[in-house]
Structures are given as structure tokens and as C-alpha cells.
Design a protein around this motif. Structure first.
Motif, PDB file in Angstrom:
ATOM      1  N   ILE A  51     -16.606  31.241  75.407  1.00  0.00           N
ATOM      2  CA  ILE A  51     -16.645  32.157  74.249  1.00  0.00           C
ATOM      3  C   ILE A  51     -18.245  32.560  74.491  1.00  0.00           C
ATOM      4  O   ILE A  51     -19.332  31.958  74.494  1.00  0.00           O
ATOM      5  N   THR A  52     -18.422  33.769  74.419  1.00  0.00           N
ATOM      6  CA  THR A  52     -19.639  34.244  74.545  1.00  0.00           C
ATOM      7  C   THR A  52     -20.372  35.091  73.424  1.00  0.00           C
ATOM      8  O   THR A  52     -19.515  34.963  72.413  1.00  0.00           O
ATOM      9  N   ASN A  53     -21.526  35.701  73.661  1.00  0.00           N
ATOM     10  CA  ASN A  53     -22.160  36.066  72.210  1.00  0.00           C
ATOM     11  C   ASN A  53     -21.330  37.317  71.832  1.00  0.00           C
ATOM     12  O   ASN A  53     -21.515  37.521  70.555  1.00  0.00           O
ATOM     13  N   GLU A  54     -20.674  38.283  72.718  1.00  0.00           N
ATOM     14  CA  GLU A  54     -19.917  39.202  72.023  1.00  0.00           C
ATOM     15  C   GLU A  54     -18.711  38.753  71.407  1.00  0.00           C
ATOM     16  O   GLU A  54     -18.327  39.554  70.434  1.00  0.00           O
ATOM     17  N   VAL A  55     -18.120  37.615  71.693  1.00  0.00           N
ATOM     18  CA  VAL A  55     -16.852  37.288  70.976  1.00  0.00           C
ATOM     19  C   VAL A  55     -17.544  36.477  69.447  1.00  0.00           C
ATOM     20  O   VAL A  55     -16.841  36.848  68.464  1.00  0.00           O
ATOM     21  N   ILE A  56     -18.438  36.006  69.418  1.00  0.00           N
ATOM     22  CA  ILE A  56     -19.247  35.316  68.335  1.00  0.00           C
ATOM     23  C   ILE A  56     -19.300  36.647  67.261  1.00  0.00           C
ATOM     24  O   ILE A  56     -19.204  36.571  66.115  1.00  0.00           O
ATOM     25  N   THR A  57     -20.039  37.602  68.091  1.00  0.00           N
ATOM     26  CA  THR A  57     -20.614  38.771  67.178  1.00  0.00           C
ATOM     27  C   THR A  57     -19.200  39.341  66.588  1.00  0.00           C
ATOM     28  O   THR A  57     -19.265  40.213  65.338  1.00  0.00           O
ATOM     29  N   LEU A  58     -18.094  39.677  67.449  1.00  0.00           N
ATOM     30  CA  LEU A  58     -16.926  40.143  67.089  1.00  0.00           C
ATOM     31  C   LEU A  58     -16.384  39.604  65.891  1.00  0.00           C
ATOM     32  O   LEU A  58     -15.989  40.203  64.845  1.00  0.00           O
ATOM     33  N   VAL A  59     -16.141  38.307  65.881  1.00  0.00           N
ATOM     34  CA  VAL A  59     -15.603  37.517  64.916  1.00  0.00           C
ATOM     35  C   VAL A  59     -16.398  37.408  63.638  1.00  0.00           C
ATOM     36  O   VAL A  59     -15.987  37.517  62.518  1.00  0.00           O
ATOM     37  N   GLN A  60     -17.532  37.388  63.800  1.00  0.00           N
ATOM     38  CA  GLN A  60     -18.518  37.498  62.488  1.00  0.00           C
ATOM     39  C   GLN A  60     -18.508  38.814  61.965  1.00  0.00           C
ATOM     40  O   GLN A  60     -18.302  38.943  60.702  1.00  0.00           O
ATOM     41  N   ASN A  61     -18.443  39.880  62.561  1.00  0.00           N
ATOM     42  CA  ASN A  61     -18.539  41.253  62.064  1.00  0.00           C
ATOM     43  C   ASN A  61     -16.939  41.824  61.624  1.00  0.00           C
ATOM     44  O   ASN A  61     -16.990  42.403  60.555  1.00  0.00           O
ATOM     45  N   GLU A  62     -15.925  41.327  62.374  1.00  0.00           N
ATOM     46  CA  GLU A  62     -14.734  41.777  61.780  1.00  0.00           C
ATOM     47  C   GLU A  62     -14.277  40.964  60.751  1.00  0.00           C
ATOM     48  O   GLU A  62     -13.449  41.274  59.992  1.00  0.00           O
ATOM     49  N   ALA A  63     -14.304  39.701  60.907  1.00  0.00           N
ATOM     50  CA  ALA A  63     -13.769  38.642  59.899  1.00  0.00           C
ATOM     51  C   ALA A  63     -14.651  37.703  58.950  1.00  0.00           C
ATOM     52  O   ALA A  63     -14.254  37.329  57.770  1.00  0.00           O
ATOM     53  N   GLY A  64     -16.028  37.960  59.055  1.00  0.00           N
ATOM     54  CA  GLY A  64     -16.936  37.190  58.557  1.00  0.00           C
ATOM     55  C   GLY A  64     -16.669  35.513  58.676  1.00  0.00           C
ATOM     56  O   GLY A  64     -16.855  34.856  57.881  1.00  0.00           O
ATOM     57  N   ALA A  65     -16.295  35.435  59.885  1.00  0.00           N
ATOM     58  CA  ALA A  65     -15.784  33.909  60.102  1.00  0.00           C
ATOM     59  C   ALA A  65     -16.649  33.329  61.293  1.00  0.00           C
ATOM     60  O   ALA A  65     -17.561  34.048  62.038  1.00  0.00           O
ATOM     61  N   SER A  66     -16.379  32.028  61.552  1.00  0.00           N
ATOM     62  CA  SER A  66     -17.051  31.869  62.998  1.00  0.00           C
ATOM     63  C   SER A  66     -15.917  30.988  63.661  1.00  0.00           C
ATOM     64  O   SER A  66     -14.658  30.696  63.431  1.00  0.00           O
ATOM     65  N   ILE A  67     -16.395  30.981  65.020  1.00  0.00           N
ATOM     66  CA  ILE A  67     -15.525  30.655  66.187  1.00  0.00           C
ATOM     67  C   ILE A  67     -16.153  29.507  66.826  1.00  0.00           C
ATOM     68  O   ILE A  67     -17.152  29.259  67.118  1.00  0.00           O
ATOM     69  N   GLU A  68     -15.188  28.617  67.334  1.00  0.00           N
ATOM     70  CA  GLU A  68     -15.668  27.540  68.025  1.00  0.00           C
ATOM     71  C   GLU A  68     -14.522  26.918  68.896  1.00  0.00           C
ATOM     72  O   GLU A  68     -13.320  27.088  68.918  1.00  0.00           O
ATOM     73  N   ALA A  69     -14.900  26.159  69.935  1.00  0.00           N
ATOM     74  CA  ALA A  69     -14.034  25.730  70.900  1.00  0.00           C
ATOM     75  C   ALA A  69     -13.419  24.445  70.634  1.00  0.00           C
ATOM     76  O   ALA A  69     -14.378  23.539  70.078  1.00  0.00           O
ATOM     77  N   THR A  70     -12.027  24.155  70.501  1.00  0.00           N
ATOM     78  CA  THR A  70     -11.738  22.781  70.319  1.00  0.00           C
ATOM     79  C   THR A  70     -11.345  21.879  71.342  1.00  0.00           C
ATOM     80  O   THR A  70     -11.131  20.620  71.102  1.00  0.00           O
ATOM     81  N   GLY A  71     -11.414  22.410  72.596  1.00  0.00           N
ATOM     82  CA  GLY A  71     -11.057  21.623  73.774  1.00  0.00           C
ATOM     83  C   GLY A  71     -12.247  21.577  74.859  1.00  0.00           C
ATOM     84  O   GLY A  71     -13.460  21.562  74.293  1.00  0.00           O
ATOM     85  N   ASP A  72     -12.037  21.665  76.082  1.00  0.00           N
ATOM     86  CA  ASP A  72     -13.067  21.898  77.215  1.00  0.00           C
ATOM     87  C   ASP A  72     -13.640  23.129  77.039  1.00  0.00           C
ATOM     88  O   ASP A  72     -13.197  24.309  76.943  1.00  0.00           O
TER      89      ASP A  72
END
Length: 113
Positions: A51-72
Motif C-alpha cells: 500500500i503506497t501513498n498513491e493507493v491511499i490518495t486514490l482511496v481517499q479521493n474516490e471513496a472518502g475512505a481509508s485503507i489498511e493491510a489486514t495481513g502481512d
């Protein structure tokens, strides 16, 4: 006269039904949006390996949500990587507390088209 009282009482139930349906439709729209964003995020995670900053920004901008890893958090090439995208929703009728709507997905690192 009694039919007017019955009509007024039935309107109370109809309004509650509409508010309940509005909550259900809102939850479905949010879930569908999270699902769509998770596919795009999965492609980026699979190619970048984490999960990079690009992914975090995409999720925040497109869905207004947060992303987190659930495993390793640092998987190897070919390993399965699980992540969760979640968003909080304050329902009008379904519950008194905010609900967390989430989508859990997994991707294989390095397997992308």
C-alpha cells in the motif's frame, strides 16, 4: 371520520419505511463505491507490492475512505496480500451509532495485467 385517522396513522409508517429504505440504499451505494475502488486499488497494490501513498490518495479521493493491510504488510512476490477499505456512515434510522462499511479484498503480489 375513522378512515381519516387510519390514513394519518398509516402515513407515519410510510414515512418510516421511506427513511429505512433511504438508509438501505445509501449503505448499498457506499458499498458499491468501495467495491469499485478496491478493484483499482488492488491492481496498484499488486503491481507496486504494498500500500503506497498513491493507493491511499486514490482511496481517499474516490471513496472518502481509508485503507489498511489486514495481513502481512511486507509480502513477497507471489504472496497473497489482504487489505480492507472502510468508511464510516451515520444512518438516519438503522442505528443510533455510526456504522463502519468495509470491503475486504486480497491480491497476489506481482500478478497483474
Amino acid at each position: 371520520m375513522s378512515y381519516k385517522i387510519g390514513f394519518i396513522l398509516s402515513m407515519i409508517f410510510i414515512v418510516q419505511l421511506f427513511v429505512f429504505a433511504t438508509d438501505l440504499i445509501s449503505v448499498q451505494i457506499i458499498h458499491s463505491n468501495l467495491d469499485a475502488v478496491s478493484v483499482t486499488a488492488g491492481n496498484i497494490i499488486s503491481s507496486k507490492g504494498a500500500i503506497t501513498n498513491e493507493v491511499i490518495t486514490l482511496v481517499q479521493n474516490e471513496a472518502g475512505a481509508s485503507i489498511e493491510a489486514t495481513g502481512d504488510e511486507t509480502p513477497l512476490f507471489g504472496a497473497v496480500f489482504e487489505y480492507k477499505i472502510s468508511k464510516s456512515y451515520q444512518p438516519v434510522f438503522l442505528a443510533s451509532k455510526p456504522m463502519e462499511i468495509s470491503v475486504v479484498r486480497s491480491v497476489v503480489i506481482g500478478y497483474y495485467n
